[in-house]
Scaffold this active site. Structure first.
Site, short mmCIF file in Angstrom:
data_model
loop_
_atom_site.label_atom_id
_atom_site.label_comp_id
_atom_site.label_asym_id
_atom_site.label_seq_id
_atom_site.Cartn_x
_atom_site.Cartn_y
_atom_site.Cartn_z
CD GLU A 169 -2.71 5.36 6.78
OE1 GLU A 169 -2.71 5.45 5.54
OE2 GLU A 169 -1.80 4.78 7.41
CD GLU A 228 -3.23 -2.59 7.11
OE1 GLU A 228 -2.13 -2.85 6.64
OE2 GLU A 228 -3.85 -1.55 6.87
N GLY A 235 2.84 2.22 10.71
CA GLY A 235 3.77 3.33 10.58
C GLY A 235 4.50 3.67 11.86
CB SER A 292 5.64 -1.94 11.66
OG SER A 292 5.23 -0.63 11.97
CG ASN A 324 -1.72 1.25 1.41
OD1 ASN A 324 -1.78 2.07 0.49
ND2 ASN A 324 -2.34 1.41 2.57
CG HIS A 361 -5.69 1.73 5.15
ND1 HIS A 361 -5.17 2.71 5.97
CD2 HIS A 361 -4.72 0.80 5.01
CE1 HIS A 361 -3.92 2.37 6.31
NE2 HIS A 361 -3.63 1.22 5.74
CE LYS A 398 0.00 3.11 4.81
NZ LYS A 398 0.17 3.17 6.26
P1 13P Z 1 3.33 0.35 7.55
O1 13P Z 1 3.86 -0.94 6.97
O2 13P Z 1 4.06 1.57 7.07
O3 13P Z 1 3.23 0.27 9.05
O4 13P Z 1 1.82 0.53 7.01
C1 13P Z 1 0.93 -0.54 7.13
C2 13P Z 1 -0.30 -0.22 6.37
O5 13P Z 1 -1.07 0.64 6.73
C3 13P Z 1 -0.55 -0.97 5.12
O6 13P Z 1 -1.83 -0.73 4.64
#
Ligand code: 13P
Length: 247
Positions: A95, A163, A169, A209, A7, A93, A9
Site C-alpha cells: 500500500e 505479499e 484484502g 488474505s 498489520n 508495504h 493498517k
Molecule cells: P489481508 O490479510 O487483509 O489480505 O492484508 C494482508 C496485508 O497487507 C498484510 O500486510
C-alpha cells in the site's frame, strides 16, 4: 520458530487496541510462535506501554521516514518509533508502494533508517496481478529485494514479507505452492548475497488474505517462516487461531 505478524493498517485506535489485548489469549499460542503487532503510529505509543501486553507480543511501526527529523509534516521517524517501544518496522508495504508511490530507492533509505536506530526492518515485496499474468513474478520481487541487499548486509537482523498485491484484502490467497515458489526465489537470492547462515536466519513471511482457515497449510509450506496478516489480525480470536494454526 514461526513469526505471526498482524498489520492493522489504518484500523484500531488506542481504545480498540486495549480491548484487543484484553481479548487476546496468548496462552493458547505455542511458545515457538513469535507475535508482532503493527498498529497505527498513534496507537503504538499506548499499545507498547500497555501493562496488559504480554511480553511475547512485540510491536512494530507500519512506516517510517528515512530522515531522523525535519520539516516532513505528517511523517514519523525511526528514532521516534524506537523511543515509543517499536522493535520492528514494516518497510515498503504494497500500500505504501502502490497507493503512496513509494519507490525502491525510498524503501532502501527507510531500511537504512530502521537499521541505524535498532529497528528490525520487515521488507515487503510482491507483484501485481498484471505482473503475475505476464510471468514477471521473479523479476519484480528480485528487483525489490535487490534494492535493499546492501542494507541487509549491514543489518544484524531483518525479515522479508512476500505479499502478492492481488492477494491483499481480496480474499484471494496464493496457494502454498505459489508462496513456496516465490519464497524459494527470494531465499536463493539471500543465500547468494548474504551467505547461507544469514540467509537462513532471515525469516520470509507470506501475506495476503491469511485467515484461520488457510493459515495451517500456508505455515507448513516449504520456505514459509511465518505470516503477515491484515484483516484477520483485527480480531483477537482469529489472530490467536492463526498464531496457533498447525502447531
Ligand atoms: P489481508 O490479510 O487483509 O489480505 O492484508 C494482508 C496485508 O497487507 C498484510 O500486510
Amino acid at each position: 520458530m514461526k513469526v505471526i505478524a498482524g498489520n492493522w493498517k489504518m484500523h484500531m485506535g488506542p481504545a480498540e487496541a486495549r480491548a484487543f489485548l484484553g481479548g487476546l489469549n496468548v496462552e493458547a499460542v505455542p511458545f515457538d510462535r513469535q507475535l508482532i503487532l503493527f498498529p497505527p503510529s498513534l496507537t503504538l505509543v499506548s499499545l507498547a506501554a500497555d501493562p496488559a501486553r504480554d511480553g511475547r507480543v512485540r510491536v512494530g511501526v507500519q512506516n517510517i521516514h528515512w530522515e531522523d527529523q525535519g520539516a516532513f509534516t505528517g511523517e514519523v521517524s525511526a528514532p521516534m518509533a524506537a523511543e515509543c517501544g517499536a522493535t520492528f518496522a514494516l518497510i515498503g508495504h504494497s500500500e505504501r508502494r502502490h497507493v503512496f508511490g513509494e519507490t525502491d530507492e525510498e524503501v532502501a533509505l527507510k531500511a537504512a533508517a530502521a537499521r541505524r536506530h535498532g529497528l528490525v526492518p520487515v521488507i515487503c515485496v510482491g507483484e501485481t496481478l498484471s505482473e503475475r499474468q505476464a510471468g514477471h513474478v521473479d523479476e519484480v520481487i528480485l528487483r525489490q529485494l535487490d534494492a535493499v541487499i546492501p542494507e541487509l548486509r549491514e543489518a544484524e537482523h531483518a525479515l522479508i514479507a512476500y505479499e502478492p498485491v492481488w492477494a491483499i484484502g481480496t480474499g484471494e490467497t496464493a496457494t502454498p505452492q505459489d508462496a513456496s515458489a516465490a519464497h524459494t526465489t527470494l531465499r536463493r537470492r539471500l543465500v547468494d548475497a548474504l551467505g547461507p547462515k544469514k540467509a537462513d536466519a532471515t525469516a520470509i513471511l507470506y501475506g495476503g488474505s491469511v485467515k484461520p482457515g488457510n493459515a495451517a497449510e500456508l505455515l507448513s509450506a516449504p520456505e514459509v517462516d511465518g505470516v503477515l496478516v491484515g484483516g484477520a489480525s483485527l480480531d483477537p480470536h482469529s489472530f490467536a487461531q492463526i498464531a496457533a494454526a498447525g502447531a
